[in-house]
Design a protein around this motif. Structure first.
Motif, PDB file in Angstrom:
ATOM      1  N   LYS A  38       0.808  -1.212   0.000  1.00  0.00           N
ATOM      2  CA  LYS A  38       0.000   0.000   0.000  1.00  0.00           C
ATOM      3  C   LYS A  38       0.845   1.268   0.000  1.00  0.00           C
TER       4      LYS A  38
ATOM      5  N   HIS B 119      -4.314   4.514   2.381  1.00  0.00           N
ATOM      6  CA  HIS B 119      -5.767   4.342   2.302  1.00  0.00           C
ATOM      7  C   HIS B 119      -6.354   5.025   1.069  1.00  0.00           C
TER       8      HIS B 119
ATOM      9  N   ASP C  77      -5.853   1.916  -1.050  1.00  0.00           N
ATOM     10  CA  ASP C  77      -7.099   1.177  -0.841  1.00  0.00           C
ATOM     11  C   ASP C  77      -8.220   1.651  -1.768  1.00  0.00           C
TER      12      ASP C  77
END
Length: 240
Positions: free
Chosen positions: A121, A158, A162
């Motif tokens: 990530k 995120h 994500d």
């Protein structure tokens, strides 16, 4: 008498020309799906659920899939907060329940492609952010990144990993969502300026972004449209 009538008709016709030109520009620059992305995002951001409901219906009828609209509303939580995003999702649930009760069949659309277990990530998010900002290399942390490292981690891992890794929406579509939301909220001009630049980096054109302000003016409000137009002018001038 006839001359006066013709004069009145001429004035009306001349006044109608800019409207026709604007309508043609809008239709040529943005697809109906893109226009619906703008209105759905704007009404979710400003909390006008009464206008959001018909905008959601129009989005479905314009060709947005159920999953694309869900993704728009999920994406928005990163910019409008959970309350506005959840209000939008609950409104969409109501719309879908009502349409299903009428036996209206909507296109569900594809789900996001699952990410591999080895997905990094931090690395992916840093690379995507750099690409969106038009940077060839990932720059060293500075400013807020050093002052509050946690927010930088959340942004990379995120938001830009994500969320942006979910392939239900393209990066261009995500920027339409973000810009429309930021233009419909107070106090977000710096972020709006940054994302208008990012939108250009994704390949959205000057004409498309100008058309976005026209959609805001027509469907959302003159103040929101003027704000977006003023910031867009700054961004375009900075690129000359």
């Amino acid at each position: 008498m006839k001359q006066a009538l013709w004069a009145i008709l001429a004035i009306v016709f001349i006044g109608f020309i800019p409207f026709l030109e604007a309508k043609e520009m809008l239709e040529n620059a943005l697809t109906p799906k893109q226009q619906s992305i703008i209105t759905i995002s704007a009404f979710t951001a400003n909390g006008d659920l009464e206008k959001l409901k018909p905008a959601l219906i129009q989005g479905l009828e314009a060709g947005l899939s159920v999953n694309e609209i869900k993704e728009i509303l999920v994406h928005l939580y990163a910019y409008t907060g959970f309350p506005r995003s959840l209000n939008g999702i609950n409104t969409f649930m109501t719309v879908m329940n009502e349409r299903q009760a009428k036996d209206i069949k909507d296109t569900i659309g594809k789900e996001a492609t699952p990410l591999p277990a080895t997905f990094n990530k931090d690395e992916y998010g840093a690379r995507v952010r750099a690409e969106l900002l038009g940077q060839k290399e990932i720059s060293a942390p500075s400013g807020y990144q050093l002052f509050a490292p946690a927010i930088d981690t959340f942004l990379k891992e995120h938001l830009f990993a994500d969320i942006f890794a979910r392939d239900v929406l393209t990066h261009q579509e995500r920027e339409l969502v973000t810009i429309s939301a930021l233009a419909s909220m107070m106090g977000t001009a710096p972020q709006l300026q940054a994302h208008l630049g990012i939108a250009l980096n994704t390949g959205l054109t000057k004409e498309q972004l100008e058309a976005l302000t026209m959609v805001l003016k027509k469907e959302v409000g003159s103040a929101e449209a003027q704000s977006a137009h003023d910031v867009l002018t700054l961004v375009l001038n900075s690129r000359k």
